[in-house]
Scaffold this active site. Sequence first.
Site, mmCIF file in Angstrom:
data_model
loop_
_atom_site.group_PDB
_atom_site.id
_atom_site.type_symbol
_atom_site.label_atom_id
_atom_site.label_comp_id
_atom_site.label_asym_id
_atom_site.label_seq_id
_atom_site.Cartn_x
_atom_site.Cartn_y
_atom_site.Cartn_z
ATOM 1 N N ASP A 132 -0.116 6.491 -11.128
ATOM 2 C CA ASP A 132 -0.860 6.547 -9.866
ATOM 3 C C ASP A 132 -2.307 6.951 -10.153
ATOM 4 O OD1 ASP A 132 1.326 5.921 -8.306
ATOM 5 O OD2 ASP A 132 1.663 7.956 -7.581
ATOM 6 N N ARG A 182 -1.953 -2.249 -10.252
ATOM 7 C CA ARG A 182 -1.771 -2.121 -8.798
ATOM 8 C C ARG A 182 -3.141 -1.944 -8.157
ATOM 9 N NH1 ARG A 182 0.926 3.274 -7.294
ATOM 10 N NH2 ARG A 182 2.819 2.263 -8.030
ATOM 11 N N ARG A 287 -0.893 9.903 4.411
ATOM 12 C CA ARG A 287 -0.373 8.838 5.281
ATOM 13 C C ARG A 287 -0.880 9.009 6.712
ATOM 14 N NH1 ARG A 287 0.750 8.100 0.727
ATOM 15 N NH2 ARG A 287 -1.217 7.072 1.030
HETATM 16 C C1 LIG Z 1 2.663 0.839 -3.208
HETATM 17 C C2 LIG Z 1 1.454 1.670 -2.936
HETATM 18 C C3 LIG Z 1 0.988 2.527 -3.903
HETATM 19 C C4 LIG Z 1 -0.167 3.268 -3.703
HETATM 20 N N1 LIG Z 1 -0.681 4.040 -4.715
HETATM 21 C C5 LIG Z 1 -1.857 4.674 -4.535
HETATM 22 C C6 LIG Z 1 -2.502 5.375 -5.594
HETATM 23 O O1 LIG Z 1 -1.995 5.446 -6.724
HETATM 24 N N2 LIG Z 1 -3.687 5.966 -5.346
HETATM 25 C C7 LIG Z 1 -4.293 5.908 -4.109
HETATM 26 O O2 LIG Z 1 -5.395 6.441 -3.929
HETATM 27 N N3 LIG Z 1 -3.690 5.268 -3.080
HETATM 28 C C8 LIG Z 1 -2.507 4.658 -3.262
HETATM 29 N N4 LIG Z 1 -1.932 3.987 -2.211
HETATM 30 C C9 LIG Z 1 -2.458 4.177 -0.844
HETATM 31 C C10 LIG Z 1 -3.573 3.179 -0.532
HETATM 32 O O3 LIG Z 1 -4.715 3.503 -1.271
HETATM 33 C C11 LIG Z 1 -3.913 3.227 0.964
HETATM 34 O O4 LIG Z 1 -4.348 4.501 1.296
HETATM 35 C C12 LIG Z 1 -2.781 2.836 1.862
HETATM 36 O O5 LIG Z 1 -1.985 1.827 1.340
HETATM 37 C C13 LIG Z 1 -3.299 2.342 3.190
HETATM 38 O O6 LIG Z 1 -4.106 1.212 3.013
HETATM 39 P P1 LIG Z 1 -3.706 -0.271 3.495
HETATM 40 O O7 LIG Z 1 -4.154 -1.202 2.459
HETATM 41 O O8 LIG Z 1 -2.256 -0.305 3.792
HETATM 42 O O9 LIG Z 1 -4.592 -0.494 4.753
HETATM 43 P P2 LIG Z 1 -4.909 0.360 6.067
HETATM 44 O O10 LIG Z 1 -6.386 0.270 6.203
HETATM 45 O O11 LIG Z 1 -4.244 1.704 6.122
HETATM 46 O O12 LIG Z 1 -4.203 -0.506 7.143
HETATM 47 C C14 LIG Z 1 -4.711 -1.789 7.389
HETATM 48 C C15 LIG Z 1 -3.883 -2.490 8.419
HETATM 49 O O13 LIG Z 1 -2.532 -2.576 7.983
HETATM 50 C C16 LIG Z 1 -1.678 -2.540 9.099
HETATM 51 N N5 LIG Z 1 -0.802 -1.370 9.026
HETATM 52 C C17 LIG Z 1 -0.966 -0.282 8.260
HETATM 53 N N6 LIG Z 1 0.032 0.604 8.470
HETATM 54 C C18 LIG Z 1 0.843 0.051 9.377
HETATM 55 C C19 LIG Z 1 2.030 0.463 10.039
HETATM 56 N N7 LIG Z 1 2.589 1.650 9.806
HETATM 57 N N8 LIG Z 1 2.596 -0.387 10.919
HETATM 58 C C20 LIG Z 1 2.027 -1.569 11.189
HETATM 59 N N9 LIG Z 1 0.885 -2.003 10.620
HETATM 60 C C21 LIG Z 1 0.302 -1.219 9.737
HETATM 61 C C22 LIG Z 1 -2.561 -2.438 10.316
HETATM 62 O O14 LIG Z 1 -2.869 -3.726 10.764
HETATM 63 C C23 LIG Z 1 -3.800 -1.785 9.751
HETATM 64 O O15 LIG Z 1 -4.946 -2.004 10.502
HETATM 65 C C24 LIG Z 1 -0.816 3.199 -2.439
HETATM 66 C C25 LIG Z 1 -0.353 2.325 -1.465
HETATM 67 C C26 LIG Z 1 0.750 1.556 -1.708
HETATM 68 C C27 LIG Z 1 1.194 0.588 -0.640
#
Ligand SMILES: Cc1cc2nc3c(=O)[nH]c(=O)nc-3n(C[C@H](O)[C@H](O)[C@H](O)COP(=O)(O)OP(=O)(O)OC[C@H]3O[C@@H](n4cnc5c(N)ncnc54)[C@H](O)[C@@H]3O)c2cc1C
Length: 306
Positions: A132, A182, A287
Amino acid sequence: MLRTVILAASRSSRVERLVATAPFTRDVVRRFVAGEGTDDALRATRELVADGLAVTLDNLGEDVVTAEQATATRDEYLSLLGALHAAGLTPAAEVSVKLSALGQMIDEKLAYDNARAICQAADAAGTTVTLDMEDHTTTDSTLDILTKLRKDHPGTGAVLQAYLRRTESDCRELAYAGSRVRLCKGAYREPESVAYQADRDVDRSYVRCLNVLMSGDGYPMLATHDPRLIAIGEDRARWFDRGPDRFEFQMLYGIRPEEQARLAAEGYTVRTYVPYGDDWYGYLMRRLAERPANLAFFGRALASKK
Ligand SMILES: Cc1cc2nc3c(=O)[nH]c(=O)nc-3n(C[C@H](O)[C@H](O)[C@H](O)COP(=O)(O)OP(=O)(O)OC[C@H]3O[C@@H](n4cnc5c(N)ncnc54)[C@H](O)[C@@H]3O)c2cc1C
């Protein structure tokens, strides 16, 4: 603004005590965290794998300050990998590891040694490890450790965060054959000097990085719940003729499960990131910071307990 406040609270032990002891917290945590013990992690993994999803498991915890805590985290991963293997859940399930939970803040060598032990156990279990990525002060150290680990464990995955200005260039460096990367937006509070602040700039950076990874020779892992970015990922997969063995989508446990099922049904490889353990505070707060709707979920849980 709200995001900044919540991310600041994620580092406050006073707020942590308040949240951890609030009666409604358990319901909220349950939505995003599979449970506290290895058994909970295995149960969630079994269910997801039965539904056609791949899994990466995260033993919650970060920023450890003693070597004993770091060793305990390492040992938990070793026993988890043994249990996954015994249950026949590898290679569908792999593990995600935070170097700060393995002692990175105490001594980089300690974190490397612990991570190497986990990579060896993952090899023995027939699966992989992904490192991560945490806040930007750790990026260079994490990428250095990744480079060393990949010498003996080339399947070790990296994470790059699109909000960092440096990431497009890091993607170019890491888009080589066999390199698992990733790509996520990034979940920490970062200064303007190193990170894009506006959502649209982060999204644009994500698309540029996605293009670099999908047109490169590595194995991209597109970690996002964002419908627009997922659609762009699907488009580039067609354009660059990448089948389900040449890239994957990743999403978090409890977030957009229907979309995870839809993509899997379409034939894509989809991996769910499954956190478990009792040190859930920092994870939960990130989250909540991401999405006001998640905060509303907290509010509903609170109201339902009144
Ligand atoms: C598998 C995985 C591993 C990760 N590992 C790391 C890491 O190592 N380091 C790190 O800094 N971050 C990590 N993250 C977190 C990442 O950086 C983001 O903070 C997080 O994924 C939210 O960004 P997003 O791309 O989903 O978009 P967001 O900007 O949160 O969401 C964009 C859009 O997605 C849709 N959406 C989002 N959540 C929902 C919901 N609950 N229900 C319906 N629609 C929704 C909506 O349309 C929203 O407007 C990881 C995320 C994932 C998925």
